[in-house]
Enzyme design. Structure first.
Site, PDB file in Angstrom:
ATOM      1  N   GLY A 215       0.810  -1.212   0.000  1.00 56.48           N
ATOM      2  CA  GLY A 215       0.000   0.000   0.000  1.00 56.48           C
ATOM      3  C   GLY A 215       0.839   1.256   0.000  1.00 56.48           C
ATOM      4  N   GLU A 257       1.584  10.474 -13.712  1.00 59.26           N
ATOM      5  CA  GLU A 257       0.483  10.222 -14.656  1.00 59.26           C
ATOM      6  C   GLU A 257      -0.757  10.048 -13.801  1.00 59.26           C
ATOM      7  OE1 GLU A 257       1.069  10.298 -17.863  1.00 59.26           O
ATOM      8  OE2 GLU A 257       3.251  10.261 -17.754  1.00 59.26           O
ATOM      9  N   CYS A 291      -8.095   6.077 -17.097  1.00 57.29           N
ATOM     10  CA  CYS A 291      -7.836   7.508 -16.822  1.00 57.29           C
ATOM     11  C   CYS A 291      -8.398   8.399 -17.918  1.00 57.29           C
ATOM     12  CB  CYS A 291      -6.339   7.739 -16.672  1.00 57.29           C
ATOM     13  SG  CYS A 291      -5.376   7.119 -18.063  1.00 57.29           S
ATOM     14  N   PHE A 387     -14.628   7.227 -12.397  1.00 55.59           N
ATOM     15  CA  PHE A 387     -13.933   5.942 -12.532  1.00 55.59           C
ATOM     16  C   PHE A 387     -14.929   4.786 -12.469  1.00 55.59           C
ATOM     17  CE2 PHE A 387      -9.678   3.773 -12.155  1.00 55.59           C
ATOM     18  CZ  PHE A 387      -9.123   4.465 -13.220  1.00 55.59           C
TER      19      PHE A 387
HETATM   20  P1  NAD Z   1      -4.345   5.325  -6.324  1.00 62.20           P
HETATM   21  O1  NAD Z   1      -3.685   6.644  -6.441  1.00 62.20           O
HETATM   22  O2  NAD Z   1      -5.189   5.065  -5.160  1.00 62.20           O
HETATM   23  O3  NAD Z   1      -3.217   4.180  -6.336  1.00 62.20           O
HETATM   24  C1  NAD Z   1      -2.223   4.116  -7.346  1.00 62.20           C
HETATM   25  C2  NAD Z   1      -0.970   3.494  -6.768  1.00 62.20           C
HETATM   26  O4  NAD Z   1      -0.405   4.402  -5.818  1.00 62.20           O
HETATM   27  C3  NAD Z   1      -1.229   2.201  -5.994  1.00 62.20           C
HETATM   28  O5  NAD Z   1      -0.154   1.328  -6.228  1.00 62.20           O
HETATM   29  C4  NAD Z   1      -1.262   2.678  -4.552  1.00 62.20           C
HETATM   30  O6  NAD Z   1      -0.953   1.665  -3.635  1.00 62.20           O
HETATM   31  C5  NAD Z   1      -0.196   3.750  -4.582  1.00 62.20           C
HETATM   32  N1  NAD Z   1      -0.302   4.778  -3.541  1.00 62.20           N
HETATM   33  C6  NAD Z   1      -1.419   5.288  -2.985  1.00 62.20           C
HETATM   34  N2  NAD Z   1      -1.096   6.264  -2.110  1.00 62.20           N
HETATM   35  C7  NAD Z   1       0.256   6.377  -2.146  1.00 62.20           C
HETATM   36  C8  NAD Z   1       1.196   7.206  -1.458  1.00 62.20           C
HETATM   37  N3  NAD Z   1       0.807   8.121  -0.555  1.00 62.20           N
HETATM   38  N4  NAD Z   1       2.516   7.054  -1.721  1.00 62.20           N
HETATM   39  C9  NAD Z   1       2.913   6.149  -2.639  1.00 62.20           C
HETATM   40  N5  NAD Z   1       2.083   5.323  -3.312  1.00 62.20           N
HETATM   41  C10 NAD Z   1       0.765   5.439  -3.062  1.00 62.20           C
HETATM   42  O7  NAD Z   1      -5.117   5.114  -7.693  1.00 62.20           O
HETATM   43  P2  NAD Z   1      -6.099   3.933  -8.111  1.00 62.20           P
HETATM   44  O8  NAD Z   1      -7.412   4.150  -7.469  1.00 62.20           O
HETATM   45  O9  NAD Z   1      -5.446   2.604  -7.956  1.00 62.20           O
HETATM   46  O10 NAD Z   1      -6.189   4.189  -9.674  1.00 62.20           O
HETATM   47  C11 NAD Z   1      -7.102   5.015 -10.261  1.00 62.20           C
HETATM   48  C12 NAD Z   1      -6.510   6.377 -10.535  1.00 62.20           C
HETATM   49  O11 NAD Z   1      -5.365   6.275 -11.369  1.00 62.20           O
HETATM   50  C13 NAD Z   1      -7.498   7.241 -11.297  1.00 62.20           C
HETATM   51  O12 NAD Z   1      -7.471   8.543 -10.786  1.00 62.20           O
HETATM   52  C14 NAD Z   1      -6.967   7.195 -12.726  1.00 62.20           C
HETATM   53  O13 NAD Z   1      -7.359   8.295 -13.529  1.00 62.20           O
HETATM   54  C15 NAD Z   1      -5.491   7.163 -12.483  1.00 62.20           C
HETATM   55  N6  NAD Z   1      -4.792   6.638 -13.658  1.00 62.20           N
HETATM   56  C16 NAD Z   1      -4.024   7.477 -14.397  1.00 62.20           C
HETATM   57  C17 NAD Z   1      -3.397   7.004 -15.552  1.00 62.20           C
HETATM   58  C18 NAD Z   1      -2.565   7.917 -16.415  1.00 62.20           C
HETATM   59  O14 NAD Z   1      -1.791   7.419 -17.237  1.00 62.20           O
HETATM   60  N7  NAD Z   1      -2.691   9.235 -16.298  1.00 62.20           N
HETATM   61  C19 NAD Z   1      -3.549   5.663 -15.924  1.00 62.20           C
HETATM   62  C20 NAD Z   1      -4.339   4.846 -15.133  1.00 62.20           C
HETATM   63  C21 NAD Z   1      -4.959   5.321 -13.990  1.00 62.20           C
END
Ligand code: NAD
Length: 490
Positions: A215, A257, A291, A387
């Site tokens: 996490g 991203e 995304c 989403f």
């Molecule tokens: P999230 O931000 O909750 O999690 C993404 C990753 O970050 C996970 O591996 C999570 O464990 C990690 N994480 C969370 N908090 C963190 C912290 N404080 N420090 C370090 N790592 C941390 O996102 P999600 O719900 O899994 O994914 C959906 C989001 O991702 C949506 O907002 C979507 O638009 C975005 N997304 C962006 C792209 C892009 O290329 N721009 C592509 C896919 C998804």
């Protein structure tokens, strides 16, 4: 090295025992990998803790120098073999992706082909010129030389992890870096273990790729570790902001991203049938968990009634179910938390006056494709990134109003404009800040050769694609060489 199919060990335990190519999570115990469609356990994966990050970063840093010094042809060959292995094992990887992430067959196949293409494109990076000869006002050779960053940390989300992890792992390795990847704990296979198994089989030397599912605390430990020199983050804007803040404290480069709420503008001259089909695809593919998903349909008032009723009709006929059990258009959302968040955004928008034209209901994790009409800019399902499979429709009466609406977002990822007047579409696009624009196509597109990224709250700009990857995964070093030491005044 053969590119025959390899066993990806479906329904097994994913930790150090089966993967000897690098450090794999161990200290955090292990956890079930749940299929969202059935709730069944499809395997177990090791869970990382902060100690695993330290261990992996140390091993990666130690192995990286030799890898960077390896002949570029050898590095390129590993990347090519990885691409071949992903292709040859496509059917098995697709099955794993469908079960683990709930992707429908077409999307899983697309993810496999893009992931393979990322490896092939990265293989070509290994032989790219590594710098420039610079002019100098001194009698000396002045050079720009690109050097690997060192250890790259990759953090990926749950939605399309096969692409999102591979698009950073492959170019980083090709350019002589080592990689520590932290997939979302819900999707450790497509976010890291599949790539690790593939690269192991492709002949990547020991300790260059480490998989640490976990996490936020594991991600934060990666950002804070001094041996990890660059963070390639894909995920939500909220988490990206936290990562960037911590990276700032550690003076660390970070690529972000992030989220989106992309607009699809439908002008009154657009082909209505095609526009409806593009709109459904843009909002409902992968249950809207992309995304670039079209989160705002901005439709000319002259055609809006016809558009909404055709889109609702379309939505009502789309089959929703377990992607592994037959041809469905939508699979499950990733978990109950995500489903409840989507439903809350839909119901609060309806409470605020939106008309539910289709969907708005669910069974287990299967959310019906939903169309909201009579939406206003402040309604939650329009203003926020949902989403989920939700298409909110808002109307406009002039191009100026369409521009205002499309640009009225904190995000800036993708933009779609549907019109028979292409020049009008381009002119409109000029006035809306996004990293990606598609004229006469919906918002969801991805190619390994194209720059990808967002502006504003969607991230720190485009990368991926050849030159952008070279910039992203190397540092620039200035080198001068003289025949003699110059004489100085003192
Ligand atoms: P999230 O931000 O909750 O999690 C993404 C990753 O970050 C996970 O591996 C999570 O464990 C990690 N994480 C969370 N908090 C963190 C912290 N404080 N420090 C370090 N790592 C941390 O996102 P999600 O719900 O899994 O994914 C959906 C989001 O991702 C949506 O907002 C979507 O638009 C975005 N997304 C962006 C792209 C892009 O290329 N721009 C592509 C896919 C998804």
């Amino acid at each position: 090295m053969s590119t025959d199919t390899i066993s990806l060990l479906e329904s097994s335990t994913w930790h150090g025992k089966i993967y000897s190519g690098g450090w794999v999570a161990a200290h955090g115990g292990d956890m079930p990998i749940e299929e969202p469609a059935t709730g069944e356990e499809m395997g177990r994966a090791g869970l990382a803790d902060v100690e695993d990050v330290r261990r992996a970063a140390g091993l990666a840093a130690a192995a990286q120098r030799e890898w960077a010094a390896t002949n570029f042809e050898e590095r390129a060959a590993v990347l090519r073999r990885a691409g071949d292995l992903i292709t040859a094992n496509g059917p098995e990887i697709m099955r794993l992706v469908m079960r683990e992430t709930g992707a429908v067959e077409g999307l899983a196949g697309f993810a496999v082909s893009v992931a393979a293409q990322e490896c092939y494109e990265a293989s070509a990076l290994a032989s790219r010129p590594l710098g420039d000869i610079l002019p100098s006002n001194q009698p000396r050779l002045s050079l720009l030389r690109r050097v690997p960053v060192g250890v790259v940390g990759v953090i990926s989300p749950f939605n399309v992890p096969l692409i999102l992890s591979t698009r950073s792992i492959a170019p980083a390795l090709a350019l002589g870096n080592a990689v520590v990847v932290k997939p979302d704990p819900r999707t450790p296979l497509a976010g890291g273990f599949i790539q690790a198994r593939v690269f192991q089989e492709a002949g990547l030397p020991q300790d260059l790729l480490h998989v640490l599912p976990g996490g936020a605390e594991v991600g934060s430990a990666m950002v804070a570790d001094p041996r990890i020199r660059l963070i390639s983050f894909t995920g939500s804007t909220r988490a990206g902001r936290a990562v960037a803040e911590l990276a700032g404290r550690h003076l660390k480069r970070v690529h972000l991203e992030l989220g989106g709420n992309s607009a699809m503008v439908v002008l009154d001259d657009a082909d209505l049938d095609r526009a409806v089909s593009a709109g459904a695809w843009g909002s409902f593919l992968h249950q809207g968990q992309i995304c670039m998903t079209a989160g705002r349909h901005i439709v000319h008032e002259k055609i809006a009634d016809a558009y909404v009723s055709a889109l609702a009709e379309h939505a009502n006929h789309l089959p929703v179910g377990d992607p592994t059990m037959g041809q469905v258009a939508l699979g499950p959302l990733i978990d109950a938390g995500q489903r409840d968040k989507v439903h809350a955004l839909v119901t609060s928008s309806v409470d605020a006056g939106a008309r539910l034209a289709a969907g708005g209901t669910y069974e287990k994790l299967f959310y019906r494709p939903t169309v909201l009409d009579q939406v206003s800019p402040t309604m939650p399902a329009y203003a926020e990134e949902v989403f989920g499979p939700v298409a909110p429709v808002i109307r406009f009466s002039s191009v100026e109003e369409a521009v205002r609406l499309a640009a009225d977002s904190t995000y800036g990822l993708s933009l779609s404009i549907l019109t028979r007047d292409v020049m009008k579409g381009l002119a409109l696009a000029e006035q809306v800040p996004t990293g990606i624009v598609h004229i006469n196509d919906q918002t969801v597109n991805d190619e390994a050769v194209a720059p990808f990224g967002g502006v504003l709250d969607s991230g720190t700009g485009a990368r991926f694609g050849g030159q952008a990857n070279l910039d992203a995964f190397t540092e620039q070093r200035w080198i001068t060489v003289r025949g003699e030491i110059p004489a100085y005044p003192f």
